[in-house]
Design a protein around this motif. Structure first.
Motif, PDB file in Angstrom:
ATOM      1  N   SER A   1      40.908  69.859  19.225  1.00  0.00           N
ATOM      2  CA  SER A   1      40.985  70.878  20.519  1.00  0.00           C
ATOM      3  C   SER A   1      40.088  70.026  21.482  1.00  0.00           C
ATOM      4  O   SER A   1      39.117  69.369  21.435  1.00  0.00           O
TER       5      SER A   1
ATOM      6  N   GLU B   1      42.310  76.364  25.345  1.00  0.00           N
ATOM      7  CA  GLU B   1      43.173  75.063  25.097  1.00  0.00           C
ATOM      8  C   GLU B   1      43.982  74.470  26.146  1.00  0.00           C
ATOM      9  O   GLU B   1      43.363  73.194  26.798  1.00  0.00           O
TER      10      GLU B   1
ATOM     11  N   ARG C   1      37.689  76.428  16.822  1.00  0.00           N
ATOM     12  CA  ARG C   1      37.829  74.658  17.264  1.00  0.00           C
ATOM     13  C   ARG C   1      38.829  74.524  16.099  1.00  0.00           C
ATOM     14  O   ARG C   1      38.816  74.447  14.958  1.00  0.00           O
TER      15      ARG C   1
ATOM     16  N   GLY D   1      42.089  72.897  29.033  1.00  0.00           N
ATOM     17  CA  GLY D   1      41.652  71.371  28.379  1.00  0.00           C
ATOM     18  C   GLY D   1      42.713  71.362  29.371  1.00  0.00           C
ATOM     19  O   GLY D   1      42.544  69.433  29.477  1.00  0.00           O
TER      20      GLY D   1
END
Length: 883
Positions: A154, A129, A150, A133
């Motif tokens: 997220s 993440e 998740r 991410g």
């Protein structure tokens, strides 16, 4: 395609039945830059991801997560693989992740992390993440035996659960295995037992009968040479080539053995000819190895690792692991010490610290302890490094550790050199002095130069600047033309004069330092020259050169990756922003750097940041906060005995708005520093307006207008309005004067200038005096605290509180409720309008209470401490005139 030096195994020789998944993963990676492939062991996750990575057009870095790995070791290894070079030492997971994201974005790199499930859930989430991410051009692809949970917040990612092959694909795999290793019957039975898992299908084709532990059965039947090869591959952290394996198996046909192991599908070979084993084979074989077999494999791998062209950190980690497995703890400790410098140079000081911590206590020799302390210094953990070094020095100075010999002298010299530096950083002048006195005769010219520079710095800190400069002159005279000695002497002189505020003397030593050291080798001091020159150049108004010097310093620092130098550079860069007139940005940068320096125990940089922040606060008109901060710095400087820094505090105080009795401000026409130039013109215009010199005042205000733009210059604009008010007053235009005063107050408020400052300046510069309330009739010995005129009147004397904002605020708050205890929280709120923080306010509060007590001395009124605060005890006849 650029690939890392030691990636994991690529796709196996036979990889069929996953074309749809390969296409799907490739398509998804172009849209969503993070993916996780998860499923049962043996489903072919690593092979699938390797096949996708082989099609990636940018750089690919591969890291298999191993038992015992931590988040920092995984991320740092990926950083090194991506750069194929040493990396900057990171001091936190956040900074190393930020650096990795930046590099992956620049190169559009794909990072493959195998066996993510080995890490704990928090570390998995950080990688998927926090790292994945943030990727927009780079990509992250991970394999795991389980999915990563998740959450509502997220970032986008895709997940692929990998199950067994469908029957048609499984049959194709069976046929392909037959074409390589020979036809074999029994597909239907293998299919029903394997559920389509590629690993189990391969095992069935290799002859497993379907027992409960087919891998263990196959391994148990291996002949000695093949078992030894398999053991080495199982215990190795990196894939091994045929040439490497042949070197450790003299007299055997390693190639033939590997082919037989490959036919049994116990060893996998990728397209680059490197050999490894599947995790399930590794787990089974390691559990079967006896102590002798395991030791023999570790010994063979140890021999390989010492000569294999591996990255430095990978090599050190592997050698230490094999030495640990063999129980060779003394050799392991010596190896760690010998490799300490290499690990530090590659940005792995934290890993070095963990390795040293793992050395048994009985083997922690002075050399090991010095390595440990050096790692702490590299990691900017000076608070813990300093006592470690003191204890180590005491050990060496003790009778049992005082034996002579060149090794012992070298060790004392090494400990002393590090301790002196840390003592200077930590503002411990007495410890620095004692260490320098006890150090042996320098073993080299370089050590002598280091001791000389340390001694001159010490004398400067002790307030003996002239003595320090004389020492530098003597060293330069005796240098005999040695450019390095002359250059560093000039550097030390320029740095001390800069801190001292002797601007007119800076240009010559700066030019000499830069010219003499421009060709110096890249070492830990190289960026210091550029950084320091940037600070001095900005002080001299040479901003283009200063920015170039900062750029050079950052470039060289990027090659070294030294956190201490980064901290120093950030401090100086913030000072440069202040000289550019970027006051708010400079203040924010100084405070952020101060926090890091405080955490590190680097008190010299911390104090420089606090002095700079105090100056910026004064320039911004936040006088109470700025003066309080500088008061606290001055108190700390005196307490620590580093009186050489007092001058820096005094120079910072000159940026406050001058008092009514101070000399008029002089405008320097050649001044190009925006903040200083604007302040000079604003104050000079105000002074001229108060004298009725409208021509000069209006000319200065016209020059000020284009300079004083933005929130950083609110105080200068407010001073301009005060000047206009004075001009209107002299011309008899009372209404216009009042409007100008209102503009001044509004401008100051918008710029967060102290609310008292503009009214105070207006009163001090000719506003009608406030009406005094008389003391009670017959009270000839009365004490009057007048908050309207900011005066304390007692028999025979009048004390002005005009310029003492913080003490008077405290005194007024106490005087409103005489005899009642005011808590520290209320005192701080009255003085700073801030929430009470004992770390920030206790010392300053005590200082200002002592100032109030001095003012009240002999009046019969006093301030008394009574937990949890202070109260004012007043004598008869005391009068408080409120604002």
């Amino acid at each position: 395609m650029r690939t890392p030096s030691t990636p994991g195994l690529g796709p196996p020789a036979v990889f069929v039945g996953r074309a749809q998944e390969v296409r799907r993963l490739g398509d998804m990676l172009r849209r969503v830059h993070t993916g996780v492939v998860y499923g049962l062991p043996g489903a072919g996750k690593s092979a699938l991801v390797a096949a996708v990575a082989a099609r990636h057009r940018g750089p690919v870095v591969h890291r298999r997560v191993l038992p015992g790995d931590t988040l920092d070791t995984v991320v740092d290894d990926v950083r090194r693989l991506l750069r194929e070079a040493p990396v900057a030492q990171a001091l936190s997971d956040a900074s190393r992740l930020e650096d990795l994201v930046r590099e992956m974005e620049v190169h559009r790199a794909l990072c493959v992390l195998d066996d993510l499930h080995v890490l704990g859930p928090p570390e998995r989430a950080v990688l998927v993440e926090d790292l994945g991410g943030r990727l927009r051009k780079g990509s992250l692809l991970a394999t795991s035996r389980e999915s990563v949970p998740r959450h509502a917040s997220s970032p986008d990612r895709f997940e692929l659960r990998l199950d067994g092959l469908p029957q048609d694909a499984a049959r194709l795999l069976w046929r392909q295995l037959g074409s390589l290793y020979g036809e074999r019957e029994g597909f239907e039975a293998a299919w029903s037992r394997s559920r389509g898992l590629p690993f189990l299908l391969r095992r069935a084709h290799a002859g497993d009968t379907g027992g409960e532990e087919p891998v263990r059965a196959a391994l148990s039947a291996l002949p000695e040479d093949e078992r030894r090869l398999a053991a080495m591959l199982a215990l190795s952290e990196v894939p091994l080539t045929l040439s490497t394996l042949q070197a450790v198996l003299p007299g055997s046909d390693a190639d033939a053995s590997l082919r037989r192991l490959g036919a049994r599908l116990l060893v996998e070979t990728d397209s680059r000819g490197r050999h490894g084993v599947h995790d399930l084979v590794r787990e089974a074989l390691v559990s079967m190895l006896g102590p002798d077999e395991s030791n023999a494999a570790h010994a063979s791998l140890l021999e390989v690792m010492e000569h294999e062209p591996l990255p430095a950190v990978v090599r050190v980690r592997a050698v230490c692991r094999h030495l640990q497995a063999l129980g060779r703890h003394e050799a392991r400790a010596a190896f760690i010490v010998a490799q300490g410098e290499a690990l530090v140079r590659h940005g792995a000081a934290d890993e070095l610290l963990c390795l040293v911590d793992s050395v048994p206590a009985a083997l922690r020799t002075p050399e090991v302890r010095l390595t440990h302390a050096r790692a702490r210094v590299r990691l900017l953990d000076l608070r813990r490094a300093y006592p470690e070094l003191l204890a180590l020095r005491a050990t060496l100075d003790a009778p049992e550790g005082a034996a002579g010999g060149s090794n012992q002298d070298a060790l004392r010299e090494g400990v002393g050199t590090v301790l002196v530096r840390v003592a200077l950083f930590s503002l411990e002048p007495e410890a620095c002095e004692r260490t320098l006195e006890a150090m042996p005769v320098p073993s080299s010219a370089e050590v002598f130069l280091q001791q000389l520079l340390a001694l001159t710095a010490l004398r400067f800190f002790q307030g003996r600047l002239d003595e320090s400069l004389a020492m530098l002159d003597g060293a330069a005279t005796a240098a005999g033309g040695d450019r390095r000695v002359l250059g560093w002497c000039a550097y030390a002189r320029a740095l001390m004069l800069w801190i001292e505020g002797r601007d007119s003397e800076l240009a010559e030593p700066l030019a000499r330092c830069v010219s003499l050291l421009e060709d110096a080798p890249l070492d830990s001091r190289g960026p210091l020259v550029a950084a320091m020159s940037a600070g001095i150049l900005s002080r001299l108004g040479r901003f283009t050169e200063a920015e170039a010097a900062l750029g050079s310093a950052r470039e060289r620092l990027g090659q070294l990756g030294a956190p201490r130098l980064a901290l120093e550079l950030d401090c100086i860069a913030a000072w440069v922003r202040g000289e550019l007139g970027q006051r708010r940005a400079a203040l924010a940068a100084l405070r952020e750097t101060e926090v890091r320096a405080e955490r590190a125990g680097y008190l010299f940089v911390r104090l420089l940041c606090r002095v700079g922040a105090g100056r910026m606060l004064l320039e911004l008109g936040r006088r109470a906060e700025g003066q309080a901060l500088l008061d606290a710095v001055e108190a700390e400087v005196r307490t620590r005995g580093v009186l050489g820094l007092l001058r820096a505090v005094q120079v910072a105080r000159t940026l406050d708005v001058p008092g009514p009795q101070e000399a008029p401000v002089t405008v320097e026409p050649r001044e190009v520093r925006p903040g200083i130039a604007a302040r000079q013109r604003a104050l000079a215009a105000w002074g001229a307006a108060r004298q009725g010199d409208s021509v000069r005042a209006l000319g200065l205000l016209a020059a000020l207008e284009p300079m004083a733009l933005g929130a950083d210059f609110a105080l200068e604009r407010a001073l301009g309005h005060l000047a206009r008010a004075a001009l209107h007053r002299h011309a008899g235009r009372a209404k216009e004067a009042d409007e100008a005063l209102e503009h001044a107050a509004r401008t100051a408020a918008e710029g967060e200038v102290d609310p008292e400052l503009i009214p105070e300046l207006s009163r001090a510069r000719g506003s009608p005096p406030a009406v005094e309330t008389a003391a009670p009739v017959g009270a000839a010995d009365a004490v009057v605290l007048d908050a309207k005129r900011h005066e304390l009147r007692a028999p025979g004397r009048v004390i002005s509180l005009e310029r003492r904002a913080l003490p008077r605020r405290l005194l007024y708050a106490l005087a409103r409720q005489p005899g009642r205890t005011l808590s520290k929280e209320d005192c701080v709120r009255a003085m700073w309008n801030a929430a009470y923080d004992p770390r920030l306010h206790d010392n300053s509060l005590r200082v200002h209470v002592s100032h109030v007590r001095e003012m009240l001395e002999g009046t019969g009124t006093r301030v008394v401490f009574e937990d949890p605060g202070y109260r004012l005890e007043v004598a008869g006849g005391f009068t408080f005139i409120a604002e």
